[in-house]
Design an enzyme around this catalytic site. Structure first.
Site, PDB file in Angstrom:
ATOM      1  CG  ASP A  23      -0.315   0.079   2.538  1.00 51.75           C
ATOM      2  OD1 ASP A  23      -0.167   1.203   3.055  1.00 51.75           O
ATOM      3  OD2 ASP A  23       0.047  -0.976   3.095  1.00 51.75           O
ATOM      4  CG  ASP A 133      -6.393   4.274   7.489  1.00 48.86           C
ATOM      5  OD1 ASP A 133      -6.484   3.870   8.658  1.00 48.86           O
ATOM      6  OD2 ASP A 133      -5.302   4.583   6.958  1.00 48.86           O
ATOM      7  CD  GLU A 135      -4.073   4.260  10.780  1.00 49.57           C
ATOM      8  OE1 GLU A 135      -3.256   3.774  11.584  1.00 49.57           O
ATOM      9  OE2 GLU A 135      -3.874   4.300   9.547  1.00 49.57           O
TER      10      GLU A 135
END
Length: 233
Positions: A23, A133, A135
């Protein structure tokens, strides 16, 4: 139509059959080199923490494909404080699927119809699926219910543009951000554990997920002169 990693990652496979991928948040220097090193899938950042599409997204996605990397997904690092989770997803996908030059040549109702068709066409999407995502507790509200509502809004954005979404997160992030909700356990999971081991043997269930689809097992690595994270499924 692109085959999403959703299809490939339906079952956990043995390390002997591990498929390596990377990634990236910036365009690598040489996608061809990465492919020659055994990279078989790629996940490129398509949405930034500013709440806006990544301007390099199309370059990264097309570069990976042109190098022969068949399976290319995207991920979005959302901006909670910017609001509009659905809108952020839609904008990121629109930036990939909308041929701006072509749409600008079409005027009036014809142009509006063209743009709507491109936005909602899965066949026009350049990525297989979109990973959300989740986080960084500092980027989120202290309210679990507010965070969950924002995440739910993002999944609705995926539905509105006809793209499959999935989640990148870990128990250490998911629990403080969402309170450990199991609401999204029907989506695929990509988790991080930098143990250098391309195996799911370390995985411990959380958030209703009993098995992962992808593991990010090396972070901030350098391959072919570029910074990448290394993953496997």
């Amino acid at each position: 139509m692109e085959f999403a990693l959703l299809f490939l990652c339906a079952t956990i496979i043995s390390p002997a059959k591990a498929t390596m991928g990377v990634d990236v948040s910036y365009p690598p220097r040489d996608w061809g080199c990465l492919r020659s090193q055994g990279v078989e899938f790629a996940i490129a950042r398509v949405g930034r923490s500013t709440g806006s599409p990544d301007p390099n997204a199309r370059t990264m996605v097309s570069g990976a494909k042109n190098a022969g990397i068949k399976y290319v997904d995207g991920y979005i690092f959302p901006c909670y404080k910017c609001g509009g989770g659905k809108a952020q997803v839609e904008a990121a996908v629109r930036a990939l699927t909308l041929d701006r030059d072509e749409s600008e040549r079409k005027e009036g109702m014809e142009g509006m119809a063209y743009r709507e068709e491109r936005l909602n066409s899965t066949s026009g999407a350049m990525i297989g699926q979109l990973w959300l995502d989740i986080e960084g507790t500092q980027y989120w509200s202290s309210s679990h219910s507010s965070n969950i509502a924002f995440i739910r809004d993002m999944t609705e954005g995926c539905n509105s543009v006809g793209i499959t979404c999935a989640f990148y997160t870990s128990e250490s992030q998911w629990a403080p951000i969402t309170g450990g909700t199991t609401e999204f356990s029907g989506y695929q999971l990509w988790y991080a554990h930098y143990d250098g081991n391309p195996s799911f043997s370390d995985f411990k269930p959380f958030g209703g997920w009993s098995k992962p689809a992808i593991k990010q097992y090396r972070g901030d690595a350098t391959m072919c002169g570029s910074g990448v994270d290394v993953n496997f499924y």
